[in-house]
Design a protein around this motif. Sequence first.
Motif, mmCIF file in Angstrom:
data_model
loop_
_atom_site.group_PDB
_atom_site.id
_atom_site.type_symbol
_atom_site.label_atom_id
_atom_site.label_comp_id
_atom_site.label_asym_id
_atom_site.label_seq_id
_atom_site.Cartn_x
_atom_site.Cartn_y
_atom_site.Cartn_z
ATOM 1 N N UNK A 79 -26.688 -22.996 -35.251
ATOM 2 C CA UNK A 79 -26.305 -23.812 -34.398
ATOM 3 C C UNK A 79 -25.059 -24.642 -34.809
ATOM 4 N N UNK A 80 -24.870 -24.986 -35.784
ATOM 5 C CA UNK A 80 -23.611 -25.490 -36.111
ATOM 6 C C UNK A 80 -22.497 -24.700 -35.862
ATOM 7 N N UNK A 81 -22.485 -23.432 -36.296
ATOM 8 C CA UNK A 81 -21.343 -22.430 -36.107
ATOM 9 C C UNK A 81 -21.141 -22.271 -34.489
ATOM 10 N N UNK A 82 -22.345 -22.166 -33.845
ATOM 11 C CA UNK A 82 -22.361 -22.160 -32.439
ATOM 12 C C UNK A 82 -21.570 -23.215 -31.651
ATOM 13 N N UNK A 83 -21.734 -24.632 -32.273
ATOM 14 C CA UNK A 83 -21.059 -25.749 -31.765
ATOM 15 C C UNK A 83 -19.708 -25.975 -32.052
ATOM 16 N N UNK A 84 -19.283 -25.320 -33.230
ATOM 17 C CA UNK A 84 -18.116 -25.491 -33.601
ATOM 18 C C UNK A 84 -17.058 -24.363 -32.934
ATOM 19 N N UNK A 85 -17.597 -23.246 -32.512
ATOM 20 C CA UNK A 85 -16.974 -22.368 -32.024
ATOM 21 C C UNK A 85 -16.486 -22.768 -30.241
ATOM 22 N N UNK A 87 -19.527 -23.831 -28.134
ATOM 23 C CA UNK A 87 -20.694 -24.178 -27.365
ATOM 24 C C UNK A 87 -21.507 -22.951 -26.813
ATOM 25 N N UNK A 88 -20.872 -22.184 -25.990
ATOM 26 C CA UNK A 88 -21.780 -21.071 -25.190
ATOM 27 C C UNK A 88 -22.116 -20.067 -25.786
ATOM 28 N N UNK A 89 -23.009 -19.352 -25.358
ATOM 29 C CA UNK A 89 -23.870 -18.200 -26.159
ATOM 30 C C UNK A 89 -23.026 -17.054 -25.731
ATOM 31 N N UNK A 90 -21.823 -16.706 -26.126
ATOM 32 C CA UNK A 90 -21.130 -15.691 -25.549
ATOM 33 C C UNK A 90 -21.423 -14.274 -25.873
ATOM 34 N N UNK A 91 -22.102 -14.176 -27.046
ATOM 35 C CA UNK A 91 -22.317 -12.907 -27.667
ATOM 36 C C UNK A 91 -23.554 -12.269 -27.102
ATOM 37 N N UNK A 92 -24.431 -13.074 -26.286
ATOM 38 C CA UNK A 92 -25.697 -12.327 -25.712
ATOM 39 C C UNK A 92 -25.449 -12.313 -24.437
ATOM 40 N N UNK A 93 -24.490 -13.069 -23.768
ATOM 41 C CA UNK A 93 -24.159 -12.604 -22.272
ATOM 42 C C UNK A 93 -25.112 -13.384 -21.290
ATOM 43 N N UNK A 94 -26.402 -14.147 -21.981
ATOM 44 C CA UNK A 94 -27.134 -14.968 -21.085
ATOM 45 C C UNK A 94 -26.523 -16.339 -20.635
ATOM 46 N N UNK A 95 -25.742 -16.847 -21.542
ATOM 47 C CA UNK A 95 -25.162 -18.212 -21.397
ATOM 48 C C UNK A 95 -23.924 -18.132 -20.488
ATOM 49 N N UNK A 96 -23.391 -17.218 -20.228
ATOM 50 C CA UNK A 96 -22.295 -17.086 -19.578
ATOM 51 C C UNK A 96 -22.183 -17.785 -18.207
ATOM 52 N N UNK A 97 -21.115 -18.334 -17.873
ATOM 53 C CA UNK A 97 -20.879 -18.877 -16.517
ATOM 54 C C UNK A 97 -20.126 -17.692 -15.734
ATOM 55 N N UNK A 98 -21.040 -17.455 -14.745
ATOM 56 C CA UNK A 98 -20.283 -16.213 -13.814
ATOM 57 C C UNK A 98 -19.631 -17.090 -12.459
ATOM 58 N N UNK A 99 -18.623 -16.351 -11.928
ATOM 59 C CA UNK A 99 -18.126 -17.051 -10.841
ATOM 60 C C UNK A 99 -18.688 -16.533 -9.581
ATOM 61 N N UNK A 100 -18.622 -17.365 -8.621
ATOM 62 C CA UNK A 100 -19.341 -17.176 -7.203
ATOM 63 C C UNK A 100 -18.577 -15.853 -6.617
ATOM 64 N N UNK A 101 -19.500 -15.310 -5.661
ATOM 65 C CA UNK A 101 -19.024 -14.001 -5.135
ATOM 66 C C UNK A 101 -17.686 -14.257 -4.059
ATOM 67 N N UNK A 102 -17.730 -15.672 -3.617
ATOM 68 C CA UNK A 102 -16.564 -15.955 -2.677
ATOM 69 C C UNK A 102 -16.485 -17.419 -2.953
ATOM 70 N N UNK A 103 -15.441 -17.677 -3.954
ATOM 71 C CA UNK A 103 -15.590 -19.184 -4.673
ATOM 72 C C UNK A 103 -15.033 -19.906 -3.463
ATOM 73 N N UNK A 104 -14.109 -19.434 -2.613
ATOM 74 C CA UNK A 104 -13.709 -20.437 -1.434
ATOM 75 C C UNK A 104 -14.643 -20.627 -0.138
#
Length: 142
Positions: A79-85, A87-104
Amino acid sequence: MLAETICSAVSAAGLAIAAITAYRRRFLAAARIAAYALVPVGLVMTGAVRWAFDTAFSPTAWAGFGVLGAAWLLFMTTRAVERRRGGGRKETGGGERRDAVAPAASAPSLGQGQRGATPKPKATAGADDFSDIEAILKKHGI
């Protein structure tokens, strides 16, 4: 056997202190002390003392506590390493934020193609903002 004897002695001493307190006419405090004094005897009678005594002197129980401590240490370190890096859980792919299909698509259109809307001149847009503020200030007498 030793734990039960110790608990009984503690209870007897507590009841003696409660009796002395009651003799001094402090009945509420004496009742409270007697209640605390009866707790060790109650624990002996329910078997909780035997269980705690057996757990305290069991190598298997201590190994189990060690494993739980190691698991907790690993969890807190990650948890400490994750917060220092960042925040997000980038290695699992589950916590990534994905852009909308049509952002505008959800943004309002400000172009000439809007029906019934007349664009405001840019010079009066700033003046309108200040006139609203002036009206509010005049309303409050400032």
